[in-house]
Design a protein around this motif. Sequence first.
Motif, PDB file in Angstrom:
ATOM      1  N   ILE A   1     -10.231   7.237   2.967  1.00  0.00           N
ATOM      2  CA  ILE A   1      -9.020   6.474   3.250  1.00  0.00           C
ATOM      3  C   ILE A   1      -8.570   6.759   4.683  1.00  0.00           C
ATOM      4  O   ILE A   1      -8.895   7.800   5.254  1.00  0.00           O
TER       5      ILE A   1
ATOM      6  N   GLU B   1      -7.347  -2.085   7.129  1.00  0.00           N
ATOM      7  CA  GLU B   1      -8.602  -1.929   6.391  1.00  0.00           C
ATOM      8  C   GLU B   1      -9.714  -1.430   7.305  1.00  0.00           C
ATOM      9  O   GLU B   1     -10.616  -0.720   6.880  1.00  0.00           O
TER      10      GLU B   1
ATOM     11  N   ALA C   1       5.481  -0.580   4.014  1.00  0.00           N
ATOM     12  CA  ALA C   1       4.589  -0.069   2.972  1.00  0.00           C
ATOM     13  C   ALA C   1       5.419   0.687   1.951  1.00  0.00           C
ATOM     14  O   ALA C   1       6.627   0.872   2.127  1.00  0.00           O
TER      15      ALA C   1
ATOM     16  N   LYS D   1       0.831  -1.198   0.000  1.00  0.00           N
ATOM     17  CA  LYS D   1       0.000   0.000   0.000  1.00  0.00           C
ATOM     18  C   LYS D   1       0.868   1.252   0.000  1.00  0.00           C
ATOM     19  O   LYS D   1       1.934   1.286   0.616  1.00  0.00           O
ATOM     20  N   LYS D   2       0.368   2.285  -0.654  1.00  0.00           N
ATOM     21  CA  LYS D   2       1.095   3.547  -0.723  1.00  0.00           C
ATOM     22  C   LYS D   2       0.626   4.450   0.417  1.00  0.00           C
ATOM     23  O   LYS D   2      -0.528   4.877   0.456  1.00  0.00           O
ATOM     24  N   ILE D   3       1.523   4.728   1.346  1.00  0.00           N
ATOM     25  CA  ILE D   3       1.228   5.546   2.517  1.00  0.00           C
ATOM     26  C   ILE D   3       2.039   6.834   2.441  1.00  0.00           C
ATOM     27  O   ILE D   3       3.258   6.796   2.252  1.00  0.00           O
TER      28      ILE D   3
ATOM     29  N   GLU E   1      -3.130   5.605  -0.459  1.00  0.00           N
ATOM     30  CA  GLU E   1      -4.106   4.707   0.175  1.00  0.00           C
ATOM     31  C   GLU E   1      -4.208   4.905   1.685  1.00  0.00           C
ATOM     32  O   GLU E   1      -5.076   4.317   2.335  1.00  0.00           O
TER      33      GLU E   1
ATOM     34  N   LEU F   1      -2.492   1.429   7.554  1.00  0.00           N
ATOM     35  CA  LEU F   1      -2.509   0.247   6.686  1.00  0.00           C
ATOM     36  C   LEU F   1      -3.708  -0.655   6.949  1.00  0.00           C
ATOM     37  O   LEU F   1      -4.028  -1.531   6.148  1.00  0.00           O
TER      38      LEU F   1
ATOM     39  N   ARG G   1     -10.414   2.349   7.565  1.00  0.00           N
ATOM     40  CA  ARG G   1     -11.057   3.047   6.448  1.00  0.00           C
ATOM     41  C   ARG G   1     -12.484   3.452   6.831  1.00  0.00           C
ATOM     42  O   ARG G   1     -13.233   2.670   7.414  1.00  0.00           O
TER      43      ARG G   1
END
Length: 323
Positions: free
Chosen positions: A106, A138, A43, A2-4, A80, A136, A141
Amino acid sequence: MKKILIIHTGGTIAMIEDKQTGSVKPNEHHPLASIIPAIKDMADLKEDIFLNLPSPHITIAHMVKLASHIEQKITDDHIEGIVITHGTDTLEETAYLLDLIVQSDIPIVVTGAMRSSNELGSDGPHNLVSSIRVALSEEARGQGVLVVLNDEIHTAKNVTKTHSSNIATFQSPQYGPVGIVTKHRITFHHKPIRRDRYQVRELKKNVILLKAFAGMDESLIEAISSSPINGLVIEALGQGNLPPAVVPALQKLLEQDIPIVLVSRCFNGIVQDVYGYDGGGKQLKEMGMIFSNGLNGQKARIKLLVALETTESREKIQQMFYQ
């Protein structure tokens, strides 16, 4: 991976203590820069130095620009999850304003530190890692902006700084944290049932925050009345009561269509229109004052700033403060 995106804004987490003078100040080289390579496997981490300011220097304008910056980065770079490092003094205000006006679902996590990077037991690196792990998750979210320090996860709406120096300073007095960070997992044990969001891109109004005290008279109210204000938040006594000497001056503000929001100066609880004596909550409610459902003073001010950009109706603002 994931792009953090890690967005730095300054604060103690970005400062170093001068061992000779004991002074803690911003540093040109961000202390967390050395941490990022060590956690690059967590990440796809990107860094962004948005500001490098002590949090007492952060203004509403900075917060609004940060919200726009976040949404632009999400769109342009397909981010993300976001972690924001921030000074702790005004961290809760930035987090809450972002919660109100950022439209993305997000995970957005705000963190900081109570000890500078070269102090023994510095908490910045651990809080950063914990916040990345939450970003990160879920489960994070759609929960609004979260605040993560000291292995606890709090909502921006409820969290507040409760101690001037203790690393366990951030608490949610009425509700507690919504989750915890452990060595092996991120655990959410409850979630907010709603989130207020508003399409606001600038905050131009002037809202004053006052704290009520025993023997308070009309002088402060009259002083602020002579300046151009658009709204007033008062941390009232108990369940929403004020010394009777201030009531006539407040009545004049209401007659000028300046909304007045009452919160309690108490650590826990909400304001209610219970007492019917002169200056009591029942009288104040009947005068047209707006009662808040549990926000502290600094966050009620943030919400009133946002509300005044969306409506001039006192009834609609009252409904917003019931949420």
